[in-house]
Design a protein around this motif. Structure first.
Motif, PDB file in Angstrom:
ATOM      1  N   PRO A 173      25.719  36.222  42.703  1.00  0.00           N
ATOM      2  CA  PRO A 173      25.531  37.348  41.778  1.00  0.00           C
ATOM      3  C   PRO A 173      25.814  38.686  42.444  1.00  0.00           C
ATOM      4  N   ASN A 174      26.368  39.582  41.676  1.00  0.00           N
ATOM      5  CA  ASN A 174      26.756  40.900  42.150  1.00  0.00           C
ATOM      6  C   ASN A 174      25.550  41.841  42.108  1.00  0.00           C
ATOM      7  N   ARG A 175      24.939  42.062  43.238  1.00  0.00           N
ATOM      8  CA  ARG A 175      23.763  42.924  43.315  1.00  0.00           C
ATOM      9  C   ARG A 175      24.132  44.407  43.285  1.00  0.00           C
ATOM     10  N   ALA A 176      25.381  44.739  43.567  1.00  0.00           N
ATOM     11  CA  ALA A 176      25.811  46.135  43.548  1.00  0.00           C
ATOM     12  C   ALA A 176      26.093  46.623  42.129  1.00  0.00           C
ATOM     13  N   ASN A 177      26.250  45.698  41.196  1.00  0.00           N
ATOM     14  CA  ASN A 177      26.523  46.023  39.789  1.00  0.00           C
ATOM     15  C   ASN A 177      27.807  46.819  39.591  1.00  0.00           C
ATOM     16  N   VAL A 178      28.765  46.625  40.476  1.00  0.00           N
ATOM     17  CA  VAL A 178      30.083  47.241  40.346  1.00  0.00           C
ATOM     18  C   VAL A 178      31.085  46.269  40.958  1.00  0.00           C
ATOM     19  N   THR A 179      32.276  46.226  40.405  1.00  0.00           N
ATOM     20  CA  THR A 179      33.317  45.355  40.944  1.00  0.00           C
ATOM     21  C   THR A 179      33.706  45.835  42.338  1.00  0.00           C
ATOM     22  N   LEU A 180      33.810  44.888  43.278  1.00  0.00           N
ATOM     23  CA  LEU A 180      34.132  45.216  44.668  1.00  0.00           C
ATOM     24  C   LEU A 180      35.340  44.416  45.120  1.00  0.00           C
ATOM     25  N   VAL A 181      36.200  45.065  45.883  1.00  0.00           N
ATOM     26  CA  VAL A 181      37.353  44.373  46.464  1.00  0.00           C
ATOM     27  C   VAL A 181      37.553  44.880  47.886  1.00  0.00           C
ATOM     28  N   TRP A 182      37.908  43.938  48.761  1.00  0.00           N
ATOM     29  CA  TRP A 182      38.238  44.254  50.148  1.00  0.00           C
ATOM     30  C   TRP A 182      39.728  43.982  50.315  1.00  0.00           C
ATOM     31  N   PRO A 183      40.578  45.022  50.240  1.00  0.00           N
ATOM     32  CA  PRO A 183      42.007  44.795  50.447  1.00  0.00           C
ATOM     33  C   PRO A 183      42.298  44.529  51.918  1.00  0.00           C
ATOM     34  N   LEU A 184      43.351  43.781  52.139  1.00  0.00           N
ATOM     35  CA  LEU A 184      43.786  43.450  53.490  1.00  0.00           C
ATOM     36  C   LEU A 184      45.262  43.806  53.590  1.00  0.00           C
ATOM     37  N   TYR A 185      45.624  44.593  54.590  1.00  0.00           N
ATOM     38  CA  TYR A 185      47.001  45.060  54.760  1.00  0.00           C
ATOM     39  C   TYR A 185      47.632  44.375  55.957  1.00  0.00           C
ATOM     40  N   GLY A 186      48.813  43.832  55.746  1.00  0.00           N
ATOM     41  CA  GLY A 186      49.514  43.132  56.807  1.00  0.00           C
ATOM     42  C   GLY A 186      51.009  43.333  56.707  1.00  0.00           C
ATOM     43  N   PRO A 187      51.778  42.620  57.522  1.00  0.00           N
ATOM     44  CA  PRO A 187      53.228  42.801  57.546  1.00  0.00           C
ATOM     45  C   PRO A 187      53.916  42.433  56.238  1.00  0.00           C
ATOM     46  N   THR A 188      53.278  41.593  55.421  1.00  0.00           N
ATOM     47  CA  THR A 188      53.904  41.203  54.153  1.00  0.00           C
ATOM     48  C   THR A 188      53.376  42.007  52.975  1.00  0.00           C
ATOM     49  N   GLY A 189      52.536  43.023  53.246  1.00  0.00           N
ATOM     50  CA  GLY A 189      52.023  43.862  52.171  1.00  0.00           C
ATOM     51  C   GLY A 189      50.521  43.727  52.034  1.00  0.00           C
ATOM     52  N   VAL A 190      50.045  44.008  50.838  1.00  0.00           N
ATOM     53  CA  VAL A 190      48.606  44.010  50.584  1.00  0.00           C
ATOM     54  C   VAL A 190      48.176  42.689  49.957  1.00  0.00           C
ATOM     55  N   SER A 191      47.010  42.224  50.363  1.00  0.00           N
ATOM     56  CA  SER A 191      46.400  41.038  49.772  1.00  0.00           C
ATOM     57  C   SER A 191      44.908  41.334  49.625  1.00  0.00           C
ATOM     58  N   VAL A 192      44.165  40.356  49.157  1.00  0.00           N
ATOM     59  CA  VAL A 192      42.726  40.555  48.945  1.00  0.00           C
ATOM     60  C   VAL A 192      41.964  39.618  49.853  1.00  0.00           C
ATOM     61  N   ARG A 193      41.086  40.176  50.658  1.00  0.00           N
ATOM     62  CA  ARG A 193      40.254  39.396  51.569  1.00  0.00           C
ATOM     63  C   ARG A 193      39.031  38.855  50.848  1.00  0.00           C
ATOM     64  N   CYS A 194      38.346  39.709  50.078  1.00  0.00           N
ATOM     65  CA  CYS A 194      37.165  39.299  49.318  1.00  0.00           C
ATOM     66  C   CYS A 194      37.137  40.068  47.999  1.00  0.00           C
ATOM     67  N   PHE A 195      36.487  39.459  47.004  1.00  0.00           N
ATOM     68  CA  PHE A 195      36.394  40.072  45.673  1.00  0.00           C
ATOM     69  C   PHE A 195      35.090  39.647  45.010  1.00  0.00           C
ATOM     70  N   VAL A 196      34.336  40.640  44.533  1.00  0.00           N
ATOM     71  CA  VAL A 196      33.109  40.373  43.775  1.00  0.00           C
ATOM     72  C   VAL A 196      33.336  40.921  42.370  1.00  0.00           C
ATOM     73  N   PRO A 197      33.470  40.041  41.379  1.00  0.00           N
ATOM     74  CA  PRO A 197      33.700  40.519  40.021  1.00  0.00           C
ATOM     75  C   PRO A 197      32.501  41.301  39.491  1.00  0.00           C
ATOM     76  N   GLY A 198      32.800  42.252  38.640  1.00  0.00           N
ATOM     77  CA  GLY A 198      31.752  42.982  37.941  1.00  0.00           C
ATOM     78  C   GLY A 198      31.590  42.381  36.557  1.00  0.00           C
ATOM     79  N   THR A 199      31.138  43.173  35.634  1.00  0.00           N
ATOM     80  CA  THR A 199      31.023  42.696  34.263  1.00  0.00           C
ATOM     81  C   THR A 199      32.025  43.455  33.417  1.00  0.00           C
ATOM     82  N   MET A 200      32.704  42.739  32.572  1.00  0.00           N
ATOM     83  CA  MET A 200      33.651  43.395  31.661  1.00  0.00           C
ATOM     84  C   MET A 200      32.926  43.603  30.333  1.00  0.00           C
ATOM     85  N   THR A 201      32.875  44.869  29.917  1.00  0.00           N
ATOM     86  CA  THR A 201      32.191  45.165  28.662  1.00  0.00           C
ATOM     87  C   THR A 201      33.174  45.528  27.588  1.00  0.00           C
TER      88      THR A 201
END
Length: 128
Positions: A100-128
């Protein structure tokens, strides 16, 4: 018209992109224990971007997020800059955090490398 709408969305997005709220010390332990589906830790939350609803979606059965295209853009966005180039990136299934998302906001940890941007971790929020 598209350019104007994009500019407004980008300004709103950049204003909403902030790091973990250091005034919420009660979440520090939660952030430090977050791990992806492979068991890798995501970090302490200081590199997490808060995303408004317009910058993440479910496309089919996969999450997709809009993040800065470069590490420099990421740093500028985290500092509150409004003129940051972004791109949509699919979130790998293993990067999704299932607890469960205790921060109550969508969170993403982008990861930058030689092939561009990817996502290391993602915590979905709520879509209203």
């Amino acid at each position: 018209m598209f350019r104007s709408l994009f500019a407004v969305v980008l300004i709103v997005w950049a204003g909403a992109v902030v790091a973990h709220d250091h005034n919420r010390a009660d979440l520090s332990n939660w952030f430090e224990k977050l791990h992806d589906r492979k068991g890798d830790l995501c970090c302490d939350g200081s590199e997490a971007m808060h995303l408004p609803e317009v910058d993440w979606e479910i496309n089919g059965n996969r999450y997709r997020v809009r993040v800065p295209t470069t590490p420099g853009g990421f740093q500028r966005a985290m500092a509150g800059a409004a003129n940051v180039e972004t791109e949509w990136v699919y979130v790998p299934d293993e990067a999704v955090i299932d607890e469960p998302n205790r921060a109550n906001v969508t969170l993403v940890w982008p990861l930058y490398g030689p092939t561009g941007v990817s996502v290391r971790c993602f915590v979905p929020g709520t879509m209203t």
